[in-house]
Motif scaffolding. Sequence first.
Motif, PDB file in Angstrom:
ATOM      1  N   LYS A 182       1.020  -1.407  -0.025  1.00  0.00           N
ATOM      2  CA  LYS A 182       0.012   0.188   0.065  1.00  0.00           C
ATOM      3  C   LYS A 182       1.233   1.625   0.031  1.00  0.00           C
ATOM      4  O   LYS A 182       2.305   1.018   0.563  1.00  0.00           O
ATOM      5  CB  LYS A 182      -0.696   0.382   1.433  1.00  0.00           C
ATOM      6  CG  LYS A 182      -2.071  -0.840   1.078  1.00  0.00           C
ATOM      7  CD  LYS A 182      -2.833  -0.813   2.593  1.00  0.00           C
ATOM      8  CE  LYS A 182      -4.617  -1.559   1.725  1.00  0.00           C
ATOM      9  NZ  LYS A 182      -4.467  -2.783   2.021  1.00  0.00           N
ATOM     10  N   SER A 183       0.564   2.662  -0.949  1.00  0.00           N
ATOM     11  CA  SER A 183       0.936   3.671  -0.050  1.00  0.00           C
ATOM     12  C   SER A 183       0.886   3.422   0.643  1.00  0.00           C
ATOM     13  O   SER A 183      -0.498   4.046   1.472  1.00  0.00           O
ATOM     14  CB  SER A 183       0.239   4.647  -2.036  1.00  0.00           C
ATOM     15  OG  SER A 183      -0.954   5.069  -1.743  1.00  0.00           O
ATOM     16  N   PRO A 184       1.377   5.663   1.392  1.00  0.00           N
ATOM     17  CA  PRO A 184       0.578   6.116   2.162  1.00  0.00           C
ATOM     18  C   PRO A 184      -0.694   6.308   1.958  1.00  0.00           C
ATOM     19  O   PRO A 184      -1.166   6.391   2.966  1.00  0.00           O
ATOM     20  CB  PRO A 184       1.891   7.443   2.052  1.00  0.00           C
ATOM     21  CG  PRO A 184       2.970   7.092   2.041  1.00  0.00           C
ATOM     22  CD  PRO A 184       2.588   5.723   0.552  1.00  0.00           C
ATOM     23  N   GLU A 185      -1.239   6.904   0.595  1.00  0.00           N
ATOM     24  CA  GLU A 185      -2.421   7.758   0.684  1.00  0.00           C
ATOM     25  C   GLU A 185      -3.470   6.261   0.290  1.00  0.00           C
ATOM     26  O   GLU A 185      -4.406   6.529   1.355  1.00  0.00           O
ATOM     27  CB  GLU A 185      -1.889   7.904  -0.961  1.00  0.00           C
ATOM     28  CG  GLU A 185      -1.115   9.227  -1.115  1.00  0.00           C
ATOM     29  CD  GLU A 185       0.223   9.344  -1.117  1.00  0.00           C
ATOM     30  OE1 GLU A 185       0.823  10.628  -1.224  1.00  0.00           O
ATOM     31  OE2 GLU A 185       0.553   7.479  -1.346  1.00  0.00           O
ATOM     32  N   GLU A 186      -2.849   5.482  -0.107  1.00  0.00           N
ATOM     33  CA  GLU A 186      -4.070   3.791   0.420  1.00  0.00           C
ATOM     34  C   GLU A 186      -3.981   3.726   2.135  1.00  0.00           C
ATOM     35  O   GLU A 186      -5.367   2.815   1.700  1.00  0.00           O
ATOM     36  CB  GLU A 186      -3.061   2.805  -1.054  1.00  0.00           C
ATOM     37  CG  GLU A 186      -4.121   2.942  -2.155  1.00  0.00           C
ATOM     38  CD  GLU A 186      -3.122   2.383  -3.101  1.00  0.00           C
ATOM     39  OE1 GLU A 186      -2.826   2.378  -4.236  1.00  0.00           O
ATOM     40  OE2 GLU A 186      -1.540   1.184  -2.100  1.00  0.00           O
ATOM     41  N   HIS A 234       9.284   6.046   3.852  1.00  0.00           N
ATOM     42  CA  HIS A 234       9.804   6.108   3.926  1.00  0.00           C
ATOM     43  C   HIS A 234      11.248   6.903   4.483  1.00  0.00           C
ATOM     44  O   HIS A 234      11.848   7.275   3.037  1.00  0.00           O
ATOM     45  CB  HIS A 234      11.134   4.379   4.520  1.00  0.00           C
ATOM     46  CG  HIS A 234      11.440   3.840   5.919  1.00  0.00           C
ATOM     47  ND1 HIS A 234      13.031   4.205   5.504  1.00  0.00           N
ATOM     48  CD2 HIS A 234      11.715   4.207   6.830  1.00  0.00           C
ATOM     49  CE1 HIS A 234      13.873   4.325   6.565  1.00  0.00           C
ATOM     50  NE2 HIS A 234      12.778   3.555   7.578  1.00  0.00           N
ATOM     51  N   PRO A 235      12.423   7.209   4.852  1.00  0.00           N
ATOM     52  CA  PRO A 235      12.520   8.638   4.587  1.00  0.00           C
ATOM     53  C   PRO A 235      14.192   7.784   3.946  1.00  0.00           C
ATOM     54  O   PRO A 235      15.068   8.860   3.386  1.00  0.00           O
ATOM     55  CB  PRO A 235      13.018   9.219   6.002  1.00  0.00           C
ATOM     56  CG  PRO A 235      12.624   8.597   7.433  1.00  0.00           C
ATOM     57  CD  PRO A 235      11.674   7.887   6.484  1.00  0.00           C
ATOM     58  N   VAL A 236      14.284   6.768   3.975  1.00  0.00           N
ATOM     59  CA  VAL A 236      15.835   5.871   3.570  1.00  0.00           C
ATOM     60  C   VAL A 236      15.180   5.365   3.122  1.00  0.00           C
ATOM     61  O   VAL A 236      16.005   4.924   1.739  1.00  0.00           O
ATOM     62  CB  VAL A 236      16.714   5.487   4.301  1.00  0.00           C
ATOM     63  CG1 VAL A 236      17.555   5.391   4.321  1.00  0.00           C
ATOM     64  CG2 VAL A 236      17.510   6.923   5.881  1.00  0.00           C
ATOM     65  N   VAL A 237      14.780   3.819   2.804  1.00  0.00           N
ATOM     66  CA  VAL A 237      14.316   3.140   2.099  1.00  0.00           C
ATOM     67  C   VAL A 237      13.198   2.934   1.508  1.00  0.00           C
ATOM     68  O   VAL A 237      12.411   3.354   1.572  1.00  0.00           O
ATOM     69  CB  VAL A 237      13.839   1.821   3.530  1.00  0.00           C
ATOM     70  CG1 VAL A 237      13.800   0.833   2.605  1.00  0.00           C
ATOM     71  CG2 VAL A 237      14.660   1.302   4.585  1.00  0.00           C
ATOM     72  N   THR A 238      13.173   2.484   0.473  1.00  0.00           N
ATOM     73  CA  THR A 238      12.711   2.427  -0.689  1.00  0.00           C
ATOM     74  C   THR A 238      12.032   1.118  -0.466  1.00  0.00           C
ATOM     75  O   THR A 238      11.733   0.247  -0.080  1.00  0.00           O
ATOM     76  CB  THR A 238      13.406   2.385  -2.767  1.00  0.00           C
ATOM     77  OG1 THR A 238      14.380   1.350  -1.987  1.00  0.00           O
ATOM     78  CG2 THR A 238      14.095   3.906  -2.912  1.00  0.00           C
ATOM     79  N   ASP A 239      10.512   0.971  -1.036  1.00  0.00           N
ATOM     80  CA  ASP A 239       9.550   0.179  -1.218  1.00  0.00           C
ATOM     81  C   ASP A 239       9.645  -0.231   0.426  1.00  0.00           C
ATOM     82  O   ASP A 239       8.970  -1.188   0.433  1.00  0.00           O
ATOM     83  CB  ASP A 239       9.935  -0.791  -1.844  1.00  0.00           C
ATOM     84  CG  ASP A 239       9.194  -1.591  -2.157  1.00  0.00           C
ATOM     85  OD1 ASP A 239       7.590  -1.886  -1.941  1.00  0.00           O
ATOM     86  OD2 ASP A 239       8.788  -2.982  -2.505  1.00  0.00           O
ATOM     87  N   CYS A 284      -0.489  -4.312   5.597  1.00  0.00           N
ATOM     88  CA  CYS A 284       0.467  -3.341   4.320  1.00  0.00           C
ATOM     89  C   CYS A 284       0.790  -4.711   3.764  1.00  0.00           C
ATOM     90  O   CYS A 284       1.522  -3.795   2.672  1.00  0.00           O
ATOM     91  CB  CYS A 284       1.452  -2.308   4.563  1.00  0.00           C
ATOM     92  SG  CYS A 284       1.161  -0.559   4.812  1.00  0.00           S
ATOM     93  N   GLY A 285       0.532  -5.406   4.140  1.00  0.00           N
ATOM     94  CA  GLY A 285       1.880  -6.931   3.943  1.00  0.00           C
ATOM     95  C   GLY A 285       2.932  -6.710   3.427  1.00  0.00           C
ATOM     96  O   GLY A 285       3.253  -7.539   2.685  1.00  0.00           O
ATOM     97  N   GLY A 286       3.492  -5.791   4.555  1.00  0.00           N
ATOM     98  CA  GLY A 286       4.550  -5.814   4.136  1.00  0.00           C
ATOM     99  C   GLY A 286       5.895  -6.916   5.391  1.00  0.00           C
ATOM    100  O   GLY A 286       4.794  -7.926   5.746  1.00  0.00           O
ATOM    101  N   ARG A 287       6.232  -6.348   5.688  1.00  0.00           N
ATOM    102  CA  ARG A 287       7.388  -6.659   6.992  1.00  0.00           C
ATOM    103  C   ARG A 287       7.682  -5.405   7.710  1.00  0.00           C
ATOM    104  O   ARG A 287       8.626  -4.545   6.656  1.00  0.00           O
ATOM    105  CB  ARG A 287       8.189  -7.695   6.625  1.00  0.00           C
ATOM    106  CG  ARG A 287       9.454  -8.614   7.825  1.00  0.00           C
ATOM    107  CD  ARG A 287      10.478  -9.571   7.593  1.00  0.00           C
ATOM    108  NE  ARG A 287      10.904  -8.480   6.857  1.00  0.00           N
ATOM    109  CZ  ARG A 287      12.851  -7.831   7.554  1.00  0.00           C
ATOM    110  NH1 ARG A 287      12.096  -7.443   8.722  1.00  0.00           N
ATOM    111  NH2 ARG A 287      14.036  -6.893   6.971  1.00  0.00           N
ATOM    112  N   LYS A 288       7.446  -5.700   9.163  1.00  0.00           N
ATOM    113  CA  LYS A 288       8.170  -4.601  10.614  1.00  0.00           C
ATOM    114  C   LYS A 288       9.435  -4.668  10.103  1.00  0.00           C
ATOM    115  O   LYS A 288      10.338  -5.771   9.822  1.00  0.00           O
ATOM    116  CB  LYS A 288       7.249  -4.905  11.330  1.00  0.00           C
ATOM    117  CG  LYS A 288       6.088  -4.556  12.037  1.00  0.00           C
ATOM    118  CD  LYS A 288       5.966  -4.882  13.379  1.00  0.00           C
ATOM    119  CE  LYS A 288       6.511  -5.644  14.253  1.00  0.00           C
ATOM    120  NZ  LYS A 288       6.669  -5.369  15.884  1.00  0.00           N
TER     121      LYS A 288
END
Length: 237
Positions: free
Chosen positions: A82-86, A165-170, A216-220
């Motif tokens: 998800k994007s921040p907006e989503e 994220h200020p450093v990490v893409t995706d 968000c379907g990702g990983r902390k």
Amino acid sequence: MNRRTRALLISTASLTAGAALATWAVRRWGYPVRAVERDVPYVGPPPADDDVPGDRDLQPEEEGVGPRFHRRYEVDVEHTTKSPEELIACIGASIQDYVPDELAVFEKSTGEEGFLSVGDEYDITIRSPWDGPVRVVEVTPTRFTLATLEGHMEAGQIRFAAAPHPVVTDALRFSIESWARSRDGAVDFVYDELGLAKKAQQAMWTFFCERVAEDCGGRKMEEVRVLTEREADPDDG
């Protein structure tokens, strides 16, 4: 009236309920966190629109009692779907999906279901002696702000925000940030001096951050970070 005197005015039922809520919430949702607590000169929240009309009066910080608190709960999620907006749109559409039903229930009393707009109001039923009506006073694609209404256990506002994220893409960073003080002496005693309501509050918003990471379907990337800044007593200096 000093704190000791106020404490004598608090009912046994309220104290018992507050203690039970905190103990149960921490045991049930006491996720590991990276916590920092400190006393600092207080800096208030960013400006928010206090002229948003509604049926109930706002309960701003200046109407509360005791020290002011700034608290921030923050989680970074990588490989997000998800994007921040989503993400903010999903939370605005159904904020209850991110809150433990056993601890708090958000019921929209004003506004369209499934959509978040300035002026919307929620009645928040909390498993404790105090509930929490709020009004939406700010909405942007990446954040929204709720202000407390008369009868809320706190006086102030809380902001939910997402950003790349200020450093990490995706990856994205989600935060819940509040600026508030207790509504009255009873809440102040249970929140600040005993720390019971503060622990329960942390458990709820930590759960919220964990749920965001799942959604968000990702990983902390690491544990949820919790910053608690308590207004320093000028007499201590």
